[in-house]
Structure formats: C-alpha cells, structure tokens
Scaffold this active site. Structure first.
Site, short mmCIF file in Angstrom:
data_model
loop_
_atom_site.label_atom_id
_atom_site.label_comp_id
_atom_site.label_asym_id
_atom_site.label_seq_id
_atom_site.Cartn_x
_atom_site.Cartn_y
_atom_site.Cartn_z
CG ASP A 1 -7.51 -0.73 -2.55
OD1 ASP A 1 -7.04 0.08 -1.73
OD2 ASP A 1 -7.51 -1.97 -2.33
CG ASN B 1 -8.95 2.39 0.12
OD1 ASN B 1 -7.88 2.94 -0.14
ND2 ASN B 1 -9.04 1.09 0.38
CD GLU C 1 -3.22 0.14 0.19
OE1 GLU C 1 -2.85 1.23 -0.32
OE2 GLU C 1 -4.35 -0.33 0.00
#
Length: 297
Positions: free
Chosen positions: A208, A156, A19
């Site tokens: 995402d 997100n 991430e």
C-alpha cells in the site's frame, strides 16, 4: 528481521479509509485524509488539538505547496485545497486527465524531490480488476501529463530515493502485488528502466502506501499483513514492525526529529469485533525519514 518499536495510538478517530499522512514542519502538525468520508484531518501533537474539514468530493491524497494550500488528487481531478476557519474546505480545480472517467478517482500521490506532483487513477470497484489505471505528473507550468505509466489496477506506493534518482511505484491489487523501481530523470521528471523492486507475493500483505528514509530504504504498509516492511535499496527485506491493525494503508515520517512514522489504516469491511481497524498509530523505528518536498505553485 522483526524488530520491536514503540507503537502508540493517536486520537480516537476511526477512518473508513485513512490515507496520505503528511507532516507539516512549518506548523508542527500532522495531516491525513479519510477518502470515503471526504475529509481532511489535522492534529497538533503538542497541544492535542484535532480538527477536520469536509471536501466537496472524495480526496485521496494531499501534498504541501509553497503557497501554503494543499494540492490534492480527488475524484474528478487535481485540486488546490484551502483549509480555512470553517468546516468546509475550498477546492479549486486545476486539471484532469481525459482517462479519468465516472467510477474512477485519483489514489496515492506525492511530490518528487523537485516539487512536481505525482498521482494516479484507479477504478472504484476493485473487484472488477480493470487495468485502466494510469500514473500522471502535474506541474504549474505544464499542467497534467499524458499517462506516464499505464496498465495499473490499483496505483500505489509512490516514493523517491533521497537523491531523487529512483522512483518507486506499486500495484496493490491482489492479482498483482508488485513494487517497481524506475531510474528517474530529475531534470525532465521522467521515469524509465522499469524493473521489479519487490514481488510482494513472497511477503506478508499487499503493498500500500510508502515512505523513504535517509538511508534510502523503502518502507511499505503491508495491507492485510498487519505490519510495516522496510526494504533496502537493493530490494532486500531487513525489518518488519508489527502493527495492531490488519490493514495499514500509508506511512509518513515526521515529528521534530523526522524520526516518527504516522501510520493510517482502513476500517471499511472490518470484522465486528475489530477495535483497531481505521485507527492511527505513531511508530518510532529508530531511523530518520526524508521530509516531503513542497509543490512549486
């Protein structure tokens, strides 16, 4: 429309949950995190040098600061993180919201165009689908705000338009799959006039992590969809770039010309024969991205 773009794998690193990729122009280096591994990675693309630091707890998102340390959303709050010569990162606690309870952590985060740090919290067990998540603003002068947006399951997709006057936010949970846009007061750091920007139920994958390019277009990683999607400022899908991994998690523009996307992905829960899950790739989409603003510390 779908369009071909050069996609190449970088490093042999496999992340359980990769991430928060980030380009540090001062160093000419990429950074990203592996959340459950509690690890921050750094890659120098010129030399190929790769190293990592272990954090004292899970680190979900990082942003650059004026002083050179990182600011991070972690399990128990917002921290300043110093990366030294050793293998351990030094994390200094800055603040935590009262809503951050055991079994939760921070998730996606970045700075707005004025240098305020934004991130939100979520429950670790996504199967519970608890809408206990909130979005917060953190500044050195004011500390951490009260919840700015509430009722989120998996916060997100944070992003800001080139002029900073539009803020984007998504909820990745399978029962939501929404991307919202807000009008954003750049003076006060306050979003308002929330509206649906994209209903991802009508597209491949779940929304995402995201990035914004110089044209104001919003790039979203389609988790479980195996692609990058670019939406115009009007919310129209105008490009799809196929990726080798099924679960891309976040993308960030960088490189000397700000014309390269680093895309992280997720290996957790992968099929035994999946050799691409958790890998990182570089994508050259033919457009330039916006540099990330540093946190004003």
């Amino acid at each position: 429309m779908s369009k071909q773009a050069k996609v190449e794998r970088v490093t042999e690193v496999i992340c359980a949950v990769g991430e928060s990729p980030l380009w540090n122009a001062r160093e000419g280096a990429w950074y990203w995190v592996d959340i459950p591994a509690r690890r921050i990675w750094r890659l120098d693309p010129a030399s190929g040098a790769l190293r990592s630091w272990e954090c004292p707890e899970m680190v979900a998102c990082i942003a650059l600061t004026d002083s050179g340390v990182l600011i991070a959303g972690m399990e128990t709050g917002v921290f300043a993180v110093a990366l030294g010569e050793g293998y351990l990162a030094k994390a200094t606690f800055l603040a935590a919201p009262p809503e951050l309870a055991p079994g939760m952590r921070f998730n996606d985060g970045r700075c707005d165009r004025q240098g305020r740090f934004w991130s939100g919290i979520m429950c670790l067990d996504m199967a519970e689908a608890r809408s206990d998540g909130h979005l917060y603003r953190y500044t050195r002068e004011e500390g951490i705000s009260a919840p700015v947006v509430s009722g989120l399951i998996v916060q997100n997709g944070l992003g800001f338009s080139p002029d900073g006057r539009t803020m984007y936010l998504s909820d990745s949970h399978g029962s939501r799959q929404q991307i919202w846009a807000f009008d954003y007061d750049t003076d006060s750091g306050t979003p308002h006039s929330q509206r649906v920007f994209v209903d991802m139920n009508a597209h491949r994958g779940r929304p995402d992590g995201a990035a914004v390019d110089v044209d104001g277009c919003y790039w979203i990683c389609a988790n479980d969809g195996g692609c990058l999607l670019r939406f115009t400022p009007e919310g129209t899908l105008d490009r799809t770039i196929e990726l080798p991994m099924l679960k891309p998690s976040m993308c960030a523009f960088g490189g000397a010309g700000m014309d390269t996307l680093l895309v992280t992905s997720i290996a957790a829960g992968k099929a035994p024969d999946d050799q691409t899950a958790g890998t990182l790739v570089l994508v050259r989409p033919g457009v330039q991205g916006m540099p990330e603003t540093r946190f004003r510390d």
